[in-house]
Design an enzyme around this catalytic site. Structure first.
Site, PDB file in Angstrom:
ATOM      1  N   ASP A  15       0.887  -1.197  -0.074  1.00 23.82           N
ATOM      2  CA  ASP A  15       0.114   0.103   0.029  1.00 23.82           C
ATOM      3  C   ASP A  15       0.870   1.114  -0.101  1.00 23.82           C
ATOM      4  OD1 ASP A  15      -2.334   1.114  -0.253  1.00 23.82           O
ATOM      5  OD2 ASP A  15      -2.706   1.006   2.080  1.00 23.82           O
ATOM      6  N   HIS A 208      -8.048   0.300   9.535  1.00 26.02           N
ATOM      7  CA  HIS A 208      -6.966   0.878   8.352  1.00 26.02           C
ATOM      8  C   HIS A 208      -7.214   2.238   8.471  1.00 26.02           C
ATOM      9  CE1 HIS A 208      -4.779   0.107   4.700  1.00 26.02           C
ATOM     10  NE2 HIS A 208      -5.009   1.403   4.587  1.00 26.02           N
ATOM     11  N   CYS A 241      -3.741   7.267  -1.859  1.00 26.47           N
ATOM     12  CA  CYS A 241      -4.375   6.451  -2.668  1.00 26.47           C
ATOM     13  C   CYS A 241      -4.856   7.501  -3.817  1.00 26.47           C
ATOM     14  CB  CYS A 241      -5.867   6.186  -2.203  1.00 26.47           C
ATOM     15  SG  CYS A 241      -7.161   5.307  -3.282  1.00 26.47           S
ATOM     16  N   ASN A 250      -1.127   6.022   4.850  1.00 21.27           N
ATOM     17  CA  ASN A 250      -1.524   5.580   6.006  1.00 21.27           C
ATOM     18  C   ASN A 250      -0.703   6.084   7.341  1.00 21.27           C
ATOM     19  OD1 ASN A 250      -3.082   3.048   4.978  1.00 21.27           O
ATOM     20  ND2 ASN A 250      -0.999   3.023   3.731  1.00 21.27           N
TER      21      ASN A 250
END
Length: 297
Positions: A15, A208, A241, A250
């Site tokens: 990610d 998350h 993202c 994150n």
């Protein structure tokens, strides 16, 4: 009395790196994954078996999974469809991840498919997994935009609960609830979890939380109150993202570690602070960033 044992699920090598514009070598991805495993993190998401056309950074997924020392950690990989699932199962992965968005707008932006179509596809992938995955390989489901969507606005907790129950019932061992744009307030997370824990056991849930608005740790605290004991994090705060404007990444693994330790929790795998700091330095070196530059992502 709720358990004081928690786990950090590391997502940085997948990610955190997937949207980097300059290709990162397989050797560097393997080295970062090894460093994270060496720091004591037990589960690491390190690859995504997607079309290189859409995610060029993950074109070497198989090489990365196969290049990590066996047993260093349980490696997870994302598989968005049956083709990706088959490719992932041909490698020594310990876990597979499937995903779905909680809104129509994000589903179409992220995967070019309706929410109903995404539900059908993920159910098909889960069915294939259950039929073909080797014993011991675990299945993780992601739900994006669990509190707010950059396209559709606020998300109803009942919709998140519906999708979480669907994934859990279909066969996901664990479901990660994503504040994809990183702007959720603790009160929003509480309302969402209030609905979800009614239909899925808290021990099967993970948080998350992106840290765009600086509230990820507060949202972790609320999640702890609801019984969640697994939290996703990305070394050096890497990630973001492309379909969530403004979501810088994150929450940082080191921040989550320090926060949980300060609150008296025992972290699974007993990761050490020095090892995490070393992995963070390696991540910055690989990306050519200096200390603190991650904040600009």
């Amino acid at each position: 009395m709720m358990s004081k044992a928690v786990e950090i699920f590391e997502v940085g090598p997948r990610d955190g790196l997937q949207n980097e514009p300059a290709f990162i070598s397989s050797e560097d991805k393997i080295a970062l994954t090894q460093a994270l495993a060496g720091a004591g993190l037990r589960r690491i998401e390190c690859a995504s078996f997607v079309s290189p056309k859409w995610v060029p950074q993950m074109a070497d997924a198989a090489q990365v999974v196969e290049g990590v020392t066996p047993g260093a950690a349980q490696l997870y990989a994302l598989a968005p469809n049956n083709r990706g699932l088959q490719a992932a199962l041909a490698t020594p992965v310990g876990g597979l991840c499937v995903f779905i968005a909680a809104t129509e707008g994000f589903s179409r932006a992220n995967t070019n498919i309706s929410l109903a179509g995404a539900v059908e596809r993920v159910q098909d992938v889960i069915a294939t997994f259950r039929a073909e995955a080797p014993e011991g390989v675990r299945l993780r489901g992601y739900i994006s935009c669990v509190t707010e969507c950059p396209y559709d606005g606020p998300v109803a907790p009942s919709e998140v609960a519906r999708l979480a129950e669907l994934l859990h019932g279909a066969g996901c061992d664990e479901i990660s609830l994503g504040d994809t744009i990183g702007t959720a307030y603790p009160e929003q997370v509480a309302r969402m979890l209030e609905a979800v824990v009614r239909v899925v056991p808290a021990e099967a849930l993970a948080g998350h939380y992106h840290d765009t608005a600086g509230r990820a740790l507060a949202n972790i605290d609320v999640s702890l109150d609801y019984g969640l004991r697994i939290f996703d994090a990305s070394i050096a705060g890497l990630g973001g993202c492309p379909y969530a404007p403004g979501a810088k990444g994150n929450v940082d693994t080191e921040l989550v570690y320090a926060h949980l330790i300060a609150r008296g929790y025992d972290i699974s795998g007993a990761p050490d602070r020095a090892g995490l700091a070393q992995a963070a330095r390696l991540a910055r070196k690989i990306l050519g960033r200096t200390e603190g530059a991650i904040d600009a992502i």
